[in-house]
Design a protein around this motif. Sequence first.
Motif, PDB file in Angstrom:
ATOM      1  N   UNK A 130       0.865  -1.179   0.000  1.00 27.55           N
ATOM      2  CA  UNK A 130       0.000   0.000   0.000  1.00 27.55           C
ATOM      3  C   UNK A 130       0.902   1.229   0.000  1.00 27.55           C
ATOM      4  N   UNK A 131       0.460   2.254  -0.687  1.00 22.43           N
ATOM      5  CA  UNK A 131       1.178   3.518  -0.684  1.00 22.43           C
ATOM      6  C   UNK A 131       0.524   4.403   0.369  1.00 22.43           C
ATOM      7  N   UNK A 132       1.346   5.060   1.185  1.00 23.57           N
ATOM      8  CA  UNK A 132       0.821   5.924   2.244  1.00 23.57           C
ATOM      9  C   UNK A 132       1.387   7.323   2.103  1.00 23.57           C
ATOM     10  N   UNK A 133       0.683   8.273   2.697  1.00 28.87           N
ATOM     11  CA  UNK A 133       1.107   9.666   2.633  1.00 28.87           C
ATOM     12  C   UNK A 133       2.318   9.940   3.521  1.00 28.87           C
ATOM     13  N   UNK A 134       2.464   9.193   4.622  1.00 29.97           N
ATOM     14  CA  UNK A 134       3.571   9.427   5.559  1.00 29.97           C
ATOM     15  C   UNK A 134       4.892   9.314   4.811  1.00 29.97           C
ATOM     16  N   UNK A 135       5.718  10.322   4.967  1.00 27.91           N
ATOM     17  CA  UNK A 135       7.020  10.313   4.318  1.00 27.91           C
ATOM     18  C   UNK A 135       8.074  10.686   5.351  1.00 27.91           C
ATOM     19  N   UNK A 136       8.114   9.894   6.419  1.00 23.63           N
ATOM     20  CA  UNK A 136       9.119  10.171   7.432  1.00 23.63           C
ATOM     21  C   UNK A 136       9.574   8.880   8.088  1.00 23.63           C
ATOM     22  N   UNK A 137      10.749   8.963   8.623  1.00 21.38           N
ATOM     23  CA  UNK A 137      11.241   7.988   9.575  1.00 21.38           C
ATOM     24  C   UNK A 137      11.806   8.847  10.681  1.00 21.38           C
ATOM     25  N   UNK A 138      12.268   8.303  11.747  1.00 22.54           N
ATOM     26  CA  UNK A 138      12.418   9.102  12.952  1.00 22.54           C
ATOM     27  C   UNK A 138      13.863   9.343  13.341  1.00 22.54           C
ATOM     28  N   UNK A 139      14.098  10.562  13.818  1.00 19.67           N
ATOM     29  CA  UNK A 139      15.434  11.050  14.106  1.00 19.67           C
ATOM     30  C   UNK A 139      16.134  10.195  15.153  1.00 19.67           C
ATOM     31  N   UNK A 140      17.370   9.799  14.915  1.00 20.41           N
ATOM     32  CA  UNK A 140      18.081   8.850  15.768  1.00 20.41           C
ATOM     33  C   UNK A 140      18.219   9.220  17.239  1.00 20.41           C
ATOM     34  N   UNK A 141      18.388  10.492  17.587  1.00 17.93           N
ATOM     35  CA  UNK A 141      18.595  10.852  18.994  1.00 17.93           C
ATOM     36  C   UNK A 141      17.322  10.810  19.810  1.00 17.93           C
ATOM     37  N   UNK A 142      16.181  10.705  19.175  1.00 16.87           N
ATOM     38  CA  UNK A 142      14.911  10.748  19.880  1.00 16.87           C
ATOM     39  C   UNK A 142      14.607   9.403  20.519  1.00 16.87           C
ATOM     40  N   UNK A 143      13.644   9.369  21.434  1.00 12.01           N
ATOM     41  CA  UNK A 143      13.319   8.147  22.166  1.00 12.01           C
ATOM     42  C   UNK A 143      12.889   7.020  21.229  1.00 12.01           C
ATOM     43  N   UNK A 144      12.116   7.325  20.207  1.00 13.82           N
ATOM     44  CA  UNK A 144      11.763   6.332  19.205  1.00 13.82           C
ATOM     45  C   UNK A 144      12.823   6.479  18.127  1.00 13.82           C
ATOM     46  N   UNK A 145      13.652   5.464  17.977  1.00 13.98           N
ATOM     47  CA  UNK A 145      14.848   5.578  17.158  1.00 13.98           C
ATOM     48  C   UNK A 145      14.780   4.684  15.925  1.00 13.98           C
ATOM     49  N   UNK A 146      15.104   5.193  14.745  1.00 11.13           N
ATOM     50  CA  UNK A 146      15.055   4.354  13.559  1.00 11.13           C
ATOM     51  C   UNK A 146      16.273   3.458  13.392  1.00 11.13           C
ATOM     52  N   UNK A 147      17.373   3.791  14.022  1.00 10.23           N
ATOM     53  CA  UNK A 147      18.591   3.013  13.811  1.00 10.23           C
ATOM     54  C   UNK A 147      19.591   3.360  14.897  1.00 10.23           C
ATOM     55  N   UNK A 148      20.461   2.448  15.244  1.00  8.32           N
ATOM     56  CA  UNK A 148      21.441   2.772  16.264  1.00  8.32           C
ATOM     57  C   UNK A 148      22.529   3.719  15.778  1.00  8.32           C
TER      58      UNK A 148
END
Length: 160
Positions: A130-148
């Motif tokens: 499915x294609x979604x409108x959301x076009x973000x992933x999350x900044x590493x220093x924040x509590x919800x982290x996309x990658x180490x």
Amino acid sequence: MISSPIPLVSATTFGSVVSTVLDNNEGMTVEMAERIVREALAFVVTGARRPHLAMAPSRIVDEGWHALIVHTEVYSELCAREGVFVHHSPGFDPDNFDPNILDQTQDAIRAAGFEVDPELWRAPTDDSLVSVAANCQHAPRCKIRPMPKPEKPCNKPAVA
């Protein structure tokens, strides 16, 4: 085991969040929007209960998170009731993506007692389901982290 996060919000609220997903994603089915919102609820509640974990939503799940966040009172009350407020700190760089974070996040959601809809946990560039409108992933220093790694600052002003 909690099989569905829907009891975490009223049926009216769930329907309103689903409607927000549908409004933002022309042509999406109601069934898909409901799946996305269920997964976003499980993600947020897991993050609220376990803020020490590195977690990140897929772009598909993030679409549901966005829809939930705009219901500010419900979102704030849900986070407070379940633990801590789960902040959303967007950014987008699909070339700087660690696929292990999606597996790690799904494991955390399962450990919190929720069933996971694995089809919704795709890489940021995979829109084959499915294609979604959301076009973000999350900044590493924040509590919800996309990658180490690599570490980059959040899109927040510096505090003096």
